[in-house]
Scaffold this motif. Sequence first.
Motif, short mmCIF file in Angstrom:
data_model
loop_
_atom_site.label_atom_id
_atom_site.label_comp_id
_atom_site.label_asym_id
_atom_site.label_seq_id
_atom_site.Cartn_x
_atom_site.Cartn_y
_atom_site.Cartn_z
N ASN A 87 0.88 -1.38 0.16
CA ASN A 87 -0.24 -0.01 0.07
C ASN A 87 0.84 1.09 0.02
OD1 ASN A 87 -2.51 -1.53 -0.03
ND2 ASN A 87 -2.58 -1.39 2.31
N ILE A 88 2.14 1.38 0.87
CA ILE A 88 2.66 2.52 0.78
C ILE A 88 3.64 2.79 -0.34
CG2 ILE A 88 2.84 2.70 3.19
CD1 ILE A 88 5.35 1.46 3.61
N LEU A 104 7.08 10.39 3.07
CA LEU A 104 7.55 8.71 3.77
C LEU A 104 7.23 8.82 5.23
CD1 LEU A 104 9.64 6.50 3.62
CD2 LEU A 104 11.62 7.91 4.19
N TYR A 105 7.10 9.85 6.20
CA TYR A 105 6.76 9.97 7.45
C TYR A 105 5.24 9.59 7.53
CZ TYR A 105 6.11 11.38 12.39
OH TYR A 105 5.93 11.00 13.55
N ASP A 110 14.84 -6.66 0.98
CA ASP A 110 14.02 -6.20 -0.17
C ASP A 110 13.11 -5.19 0.02
OD1 ASP A 110 15.26 -7.78 -1.82
OD2 ASP A 110 13.95 -9.54 -1.79
N ASN A 111 12.52 -5.20 1.09
CA ASN A 111 11.21 -4.13 1.54
C ASN A 111 11.97 -2.82 1.79
OD1 ASN A 111 8.84 -5.84 1.47
ND2 ASN A 111 9.14 -6.66 3.35
N LEU A 112 12.92 -2.72 2.56
CA LEU A 112 13.85 -1.70 2.81
C LEU A 112 14.20 -0.98 1.64
CD1 LEU A 112 15.29 0.37 4.98
CD2 LEU A 112 17.07 -1.13 5.10
N LYS A 113 14.80 -1.83 0.78
CA LYS A 113 15.13 -1.17 -0.69
C LYS A 113 14.27 -0.63 -1.47
CE LYS A 113 18.05 -2.44 -4.62
NZ LYS A 113 18.91 -3.45 -5.47
N LYS A 114 13.01 -1.31 -1.37
CA LYS A 114 11.94 -0.92 -2.24
C LYS A 114 11.37 0.45 -1.67
CE LYS A 114 10.19 -5.60 -3.44
NZ LYS A 114 9.28 -6.59 -3.26
N GLY A 157 12.60 2.65 0.52
CA GLY A 157 13.39 3.73 0.59
C GLY A 157 13.77 4.18 -0.73
N THR A 158 13.96 3.37 -1.79
CA THR A 158 14.11 3.87 -3.25
C THR A 158 12.66 4.69 -3.94
OG1 THR A 158 15.43 2.06 -3.69
CG2 THR A 158 14.64 3.03 -5.55
N GLN A 159 11.55 4.02 -3.47
CA GLN A 159 10.25 4.71 -3.97
C GLN A 159 10.23 6.10 -3.39
OE1 GLN A 159 8.71 2.74 -6.17
NE2 GLN A 159 6.82 4.05 -6.35
N TYR A 160 10.69 6.29 -2.32
CA TYR A 160 10.78 7.69 -1.50
C TYR A 160 11.82 8.35 -1.70
CZ TYR A 160 6.10 6.52 0.23
OH TYR A 160 4.69 6.19 0.26
N GLY A 161 12.76 8.17 -2.73
CA GLY A 161 13.93 9.01 -3.09
C GLY A 161 15.14 8.74 -2.20
N VAL A 162 15.11 7.72 -1.36
CA VAL A 162 16.41 7.50 -0.68
C VAL A 162 17.52 6.70 -1.59
CG1 VAL A 162 17.32 6.14 1.53
CG2 VAL A 162 15.02 6.92 1.42
N LYS A 163 18.89 7.09 -1.59
CA LYS A 163 19.82 6.64 -2.05
C LYS A 163 20.80 5.57 -1.13
CE LYS A 163 20.33 10.38 -5.11
NZ LYS A 163 19.00 11.31 -4.58
N PHE A 164 21.03 4.54 -1.53
CA PHE A 164 21.76 3.55 -0.80
C PHE A 164 23.08 3.25 -1.33
CE2 PHE A 164 17.49 2.34 -0.34
CZ PHE A 164 17.28 2.03 1.22
N VAL A 165 24.20 3.70 -0.78
CA VAL A 165 25.29 3.58 -1.13
C VAL A 165 26.30 3.03 -0.16
CG1 VAL A 165 27.43 5.45 -1.58
CG2 VAL A 165 24.99 6.31 -1.82
#
Length: 607
Positions: free
Chosen positions: A368-369, A383-384, A548-552, A554-562
């Motif tokens: 849903n989110i 995101l909040y 997977d859920n954290l990546k999905k 985060g990425t959907q709301y503009g978070v960059k994983f480096v």
Amino acid sequence: MELSQKVTERKQNSSVLWSKYGREPMCCLYSPLVVSLTCGCLDMQSFYKHVGQYPHFFRAFKKAFKLAVDYAEGDDKDALREWGSRFIPELENNKFFIREMGSLYSIAETAPDLATKKYMEFLSATATGHVQLGLGNNQLWTNLEKSNIPVYVVGAMTAYMKVYAFLGRKIGALVRPDDHPFQMWIQKYSSEEFEELTLYIEELLDKLSSKSTMHNVEVIEQIYLKSLILTKKTLYSQHTSVQPLISPLSRALRPNDDHVKLFVDFDLTCSKVDSLEYLVETAIRAAKASAAEMQDRLDGKKRSQTKRWNNGPSVLVGGIFMDPYELLEEVLMSAKIDMQWMKAVELGVTWDVLSSMYAEQYEQCIANILRREKAVDLDDTDLYRALDQLSEFEKIANSRIIESDILSGISFKEIIACRSSILQDDCAKFLHHSFVITVLRDLDASLYIISCWCGDVMRTAFLDKGILDFAKLKGNRFVYDRDEERSTSVTSRVQTCVEKLRYFQRTLRKSQSFLQYKKDISVYIGDSVDDLLCLLKADVGIVIGLNDNLKKVGTQYGVKFVPLFEGVVEKQREYVESSYQSDWKSRCGTIYTVSGWAEIYGFIAGN
């Protein structure tokens, strides 16, 4: 199996040792010399000193290898000579490599520094059979059997070469060697040729150690570890610049000016399983153990019973005259045993139903989110809101668990009984007394460990780690019955990602009011969507693995994983280019990823 074939059929000694002592190479990776070299801002004096030490190592290797061949017998001598046919020419080629770099960078051989001398002495002692083993105050001089010297020498050399192959691979994957001030060094150690030579000596170590006794394997392990540690010390000793650093934190921060706050999520970041799952397993295990104990007592009582003749009333049962009261006691105990077994079964069934329901509804909530347009940059407001929805679901799910009474009747003693199985092995090494005292306390740091479930499990996990006086634990608490000391209810303190964030921010505000003259540096370590808000608000948010859920989300709301090493290198470059005005906060919306606790140790502790 041919020596030149890559071994894949079983986990060999070399890969076991590399995995076991993985934090030492990570400390090398996050050393000031390697970070500065990677970003291209290493001062030439440090580079000259580092490369100027190479000839001393190469001569020590050549001498030790010759002794190893002399002491070897039979197939081992042939295997060493075969590897030497590639290794010795490589050492000779390194002379030209040093000369070529020398002409490019004006490098000349320098006198061996203290760290280089110690490594050379260690290698010489190993090759002559008289090496000092052990660490710290437990070091002992050991006379080695001459026939085992070849495998010991190869063990020491393998560790050294493995570190440089690892560094070359990591740096080579991050930079373009043809457009880098230290391109020759990077090309050398990231090359396929050097990687193949390292694999070759690893296979040689596996071959030579395959015939070793348990005692000899232990000696090999100590030599391998000591070689890693001494290699690490050489890298740290050869960075002579006074320029400010980003990594490791133990060197970059100034205790008089900076205050580190290290926040660590407990569930699945530190623990092998979720605290709730551990508690349910504890309750089921306790019910089964209670039933088995009562059954043993009942069986013992039956064996001790004999045929009784007395004037009182008796009942004939199975050929034995029994007192009616004893018979009644036996029947009642059998009923209690049945009830305990039924309780264990009921707990298991209830947990299966609740956990399946939770998993299904959680995935639906995540779906849903995710139903929104993908953001380019961090959209923290949306995101909040999204994670606030997740928090409401978590509260309902947690209430369902508590109302089921599945956690009632657990004693603190039962939780303690299995404490050794709670923590992940690497985490247990990280959050240990030695790390807290030698690193965090020296940094004037604070440590906070957070669980959305049970604080009792956290206290149990760290009971023998020597950090409970230092760390502050935040989690829900059991309320225990005074008479039987068993759980009757749960006092909720933190249940959701939003409540984690409130605790995180409240803690930082309190610190700022007490330490106005110091700068707070916050580091948050987590692993799941529940940690996302805290990871983003921290100066350095680090996630172990990347589910997977954290990546999905985060990425959907503009978070960059480096990757953390990439981030550290980039921050060091920014730091130098901005005349040391940059800080971690400037990378808004970035979360750093690591492979495990060993990498976090390297980043924070270093040498």
